[in-house]
Design a protein around this motif. Structure first.
Motif, PDB file in Angstrom:
ATOM      1  N   LYS A 164      33.475  37.736  43.958  1.00 48.19           N
ATOM      2  CA  LYS A 164      32.102  36.715  43.870  1.00 48.19           C
ATOM      3  C   LYS A 164      32.512  35.216  44.387  1.00 48.19           C
ATOM      4  CE  LYS A 164      28.689  35.142  40.984  1.00 48.19           C
ATOM      5  NZ  LYS A 164      28.031  34.837  39.512  1.00 48.19           N
ATOM      6  N   ARG A 165      33.878  34.799  44.011  1.00 50.35           N
ATOM      7  CA  ARG A 165      34.275  33.496  44.445  1.00 50.35           C
ATOM      8  C   ARG A 165      34.568  33.489  46.041  1.00 50.35           C
ATOM      9  NH1 ARG A 165      33.694  28.116  44.217  1.00 50.35           N
ATOM     10  NH2 ARG A 165      35.568  27.002  44.155  1.00 50.35           N
ATOM     11  N   GLU A 166      35.274  34.589  46.182  1.00 48.87           N
ATOM     12  CA  GLU A 166      35.640  34.926  47.592  1.00 48.87           C
ATOM     13  C   GLU A 166      34.463  34.822  48.645  1.00 48.87           C
ATOM     14  OE1 GLU A 166      37.271  36.632  45.166  1.00 48.87           O
ATOM     15  OE2 GLU A 166      39.330  37.117  45.864  1.00 48.87           O
ATOM     16  N   GLN A 168      31.576  33.570  47.612  1.00 50.69           N
ATOM     17  CA  GLN A 168      30.955  32.016  47.925  1.00 50.69           C
ATOM     18  C   GLN A 168      31.676  31.195  49.008  1.00 50.69           C
ATOM     19  OE1 GLN A 168      31.720  29.881  44.181  1.00 50.69           O
ATOM     20  NE2 GLN A 168      29.927  28.514  44.669  1.00 50.69           N
ATOM     21  N   ILE A 169      32.782  31.214  48.925  1.00 47.83           N
ATOM     22  CA  ILE A 169      33.735  30.314  49.619  1.00 47.83           C
ATOM     23  C   ILE A 169      33.702  30.766  51.284  1.00 47.83           C
ATOM     24  CG2 ILE A 169      36.060  29.647  50.596  1.00 47.83           C
ATOM     25  CD1 ILE A 169      36.797  30.258  47.283  1.00 47.83           C
ATOM     26  N   LYS A 177      29.820  29.607  52.280  1.00 47.95           N
ATOM     27  CA  LYS A 177      29.867  28.256  52.488  1.00 47.95           C
ATOM     28  C   LYS A 177      30.628  27.703  53.656  1.00 47.95           C
ATOM     29  CE  LYS A 177      27.603  26.971  48.810  1.00 47.95           C
ATOM     30  NZ  LYS A 177      26.491  25.837  48.547  1.00 47.95           N
ATOM     31  N   LEU A 213      31.725  23.049  46.379  1.00 45.17           N
ATOM     32  CA  LEU A 213      32.922  24.157  46.017  1.00 45.17           C
ATOM     33  C   LEU A 213      33.665  23.733  44.894  1.00 45.17           C
ATOM     34  CD1 LEU A 213      33.715  25.795  49.325  1.00 45.17           C
ATOM     35  CD2 LEU A 213      32.371  27.030  47.674  1.00 45.17           C
ATOM     36  N   VAL A 233      41.038  27.182  37.344  1.00 48.92           N
ATOM     37  CA  VAL A 233      40.167  27.201  38.667  1.00 48.92           C
ATOM     38  C   VAL A 233      40.975  26.821  39.739  1.00 48.92           C
ATOM     39  CG1 VAL A 233      38.220  25.940  39.693  1.00 48.92           C
ATOM     40  CG2 VAL A 233      38.077  26.637  37.266  1.00 48.92           C
ATOM     41  N   ASN A 246      43.168  29.932  40.938  1.00 42.88           N
ATOM     42  CA  ASN A 246      42.387  31.037  41.591  1.00 42.88           C
ATOM     43  C   ASN A 246      42.094  30.541  42.937  1.00 42.88           C
ATOM     44  OD1 ASN A 246      40.953  33.602  41.416  1.00 42.88           O
ATOM     45  ND2 ASN A 246      39.299  32.162  41.177  1.00 42.88           N
ATOM     46  N   ASP A 247      41.328  29.272  43.118  1.00 38.81           N
ATOM     47  CA  ASP A 247      40.807  28.950  44.569  1.00 38.81           C
ATOM     48  C   ASP A 247      42.092  28.913  45.374  1.00 38.81           C
ATOM     49  OD1 ASP A 247      38.480  28.629  43.626  1.00 38.81           O
ATOM     50  OD2 ASP A 247      38.332  26.426  43.390  1.00 38.81           O
ATOM     51  N   ILE A 259      42.887  32.155  46.483  1.00 35.07           N
ATOM     52  CA  ILE A 259      41.874  32.724  47.560  1.00 35.07           C
ATOM     53  C   ILE A 259      42.252  32.090  48.932  1.00 35.07           C
ATOM     54  CG2 ILE A 259      39.486  32.648  48.106  1.00 35.07           C
ATOM     55  CD1 ILE A 259      38.880  32.722  44.875  1.00 35.07           C
TER      56      ILE A 259
END
Length: 487
Positions: free
Chosen positions: A2-4, A6-7, A10, A50, A142, A145-146, A149
């Motif tokens: 989900k985070r991937e 989102q990035i 964006k 982000l 956070v 994890n970022d 990614i």
């Protein structure tokens, strides 16, 4: 996943738009400056949305003219650390674990908050007021994890952008991932505080809070109240020109005269107390510059202000900023063309925008690379210029630089360095002539044919996810696209 997504959602449109601008810049084609400025603003807004990792990422990227063109640099420079604080209940556990009952928080509303931490007014058992800085809850997870990614997505850039850009970005991400974790370690910030305090201990009219206690997640300092240096209360009380020069001189002296310098002199980190002393806060971003690099930086300043392209190329060579296979004479000719835009302008009339514009264009269009050791000095100078201009709107960076360098006796030093450099160059040319050596030519990059099928399939996967919200189908399409990539 989900985070991937989102990035990607964006940033993908912003990266594709940036690619078109980059192609035109490198091909010397005409650009719509307003369109590029607007696109740079959209990228900055996307970065803000982000969260903390990307805000920090954008802040450091804003001083990389070898990666981003000037309109992007300008927009990214407006990124600020100030974000809504986490609730006190979320940080209470960290404070109790690291400090026990030795200190207590007097107000649950923080004095200040940033993307990685926040500061509270506290009190020791002895009744002494202190400032307690605590890392945001779970921010390390956070950020970690970022970063993972970012590194997973980086290989995809080579299907969108040129190899030079991708190589620069890989190095940049690796450097950034180290630096951001350092900022979250308050034992390291405590050490930074000690070094800056030592460097300024005999400097008149400056106050640096004393360190009381530190752990990895909590920093306790002496509480030194002050008014923000750009507040109307301060600006109406002091002469703005004198105040701006005082701020400028302190931070530039740290850079030019000491091993350690404060790299984040934005208005929130500089105050004025009741005695009129400047108070410096926040030591998470502190850089180190060795004596040799400091001398080279001063030489670069004189080369720029005297429009001496040959000397500037020599300085950049000493810094390791020029590709080994670049032809220095051709590079000097190109830099000279940029400098001609400023010919006839007196040094004390030049603005920092002119100064940075030359640097940005030179780094972006020629085979240059910004050495890692210059990233923080450039950031400090850029942020300092903005702070001083907020204090005194007519602030002129180069005029004040010349005044400072005169006061510190650097002009004599530079003249001696330049004299020695001339003698060394003469000697080298004589030796090279006798040995029949030739300069290394520029080696053109071989263009490779590439298929755009992988990126089309990956973009299709994103579109499918937006429309259907079907994770499995989107992943299968993306994996099918990745299967065409040759590693």
């Amino acid at each position: 996943m989900k985070r991937e997504l989102q990035i990607i959602l964006k940033l993908a449109p912003r990266i594709l738009a940036y690619r078109e601008f980059r192609k035109k810049i490198l091909a010397d084609e005409k650009l719509d400056q307003m369109e590029m400025e607007e696109e740079a603003k959209k990228l900055t807004d996307a970065i803000i949305s982000l969260g903390p990792t990307f805000i920090k990422f954008g802040q450091v990227l804003s001083v990389r003219p070898d990666i981003m063109p000037e309109p992007y640099i300008r927009q990214l420079s407006r990124l600020q650390d100030e974000v809504p604080p986490a609730s006190f209940e979320e940080v209470r556990e960290i404070l109790e674990k690291d400090l026990g009952t030795q200190f207590k928080v007097l107000d649950n509303v923080p004095i200040s908050s940033a993307s990685l931490g926040q500061v509270y007014l506290g009190e020791s058992k002895e009744g002494k007021k202190v400032a307690i800085k605590v890392v945001r809850p779970n921010v390390d997870k956070v950020v970690s994890n970022d970063i993972k990614i970012m590194k997973r997505l980086l290989p995809l850039l080579r299907f969108v952008l040129d190899k030079t850009f991708v190589d620069l970005m890989k190095t940049f991400v690796n450097e950034f991932s180290t630096r951001i974790f350092d900022e979250m370690d308050y034992n390291k910030e405590a050490n930074n505080l000690r070094n800056i305090k030592e460097a300024l201990k005999e400097y008149p009219g400056v106050k640096v809070p004393s360190l009381i206690k530190s752990t990895k997640h909590v920093l306790v300092m002496e509480y030194v109240p002050s008014e923000k240096v750009t507040s109307m209360k301060i600006l109406s009380k002091y002469d703005r020109r004198s105040l701006s020069y005082k701020v400028f001189k302190i931070f530039m002296n740290l850079l030019l005269n000491n091993d350690y310098f404060h790299a984040d002199p934005h208005p929130g980190n500089v105050g004025v107390n009741e005695d009129g002393d400047l108070v410096i806060y926040d030591f998470g971003m502190v850089g180190r510059v060795d004596a040799k690099t400091r001398n080279i930086l001063v030489r670069a300043y004189y080369a720029l202000t005297s429009f001496d392209a040959d000397s500037l190329v020599s300085v950049m060579d000493d810094l390791g900023a020029i590709d080994p296979y670049s032809d220095r004479e051709i590079l000097a000719q190109g830099i000279d063309l940029f400098m001609q835009n400023l010919q006839g302008i007196e040094v004390d009339q030049m603005e920092i925008e002119d100064f940075l514009d030359i640097s940005n264009q030179v780094f972006y269009k020629f085979p240059l690379r910004l050495p890692y050791k210059l990233v923080l000095p450039l950031r400090m100078i850029s942020v300092l210029e903005g702070t001083c201009r907020n204090i005194y709107p007519e602030f002129n960076f180069l005029e004040f630089s010349e005044r400072l360098l005169d006061e510190e006796g650097y002009k004599t030093k530079v003249v001696l360095e330049q004299g020695r450099e001339v003698l060394q160059n003469i000697r080298k040319r004589i030796v090279d002539s006798l040995l029949g050596k030739k300069k290394k030519p520029i080696i053109p990059v071989r263009k490779e044919k590439r298929s755009y099928l992988p990126q089309l399939l990956i973009i299709s996967a994103i579109i499918v996810y937006i429309i259907t919200k079907n994770d499995i189908l989107s992943i299968l399409i993306a994996l099918f696209g990745l299967s065409f990539i040759r590693f």
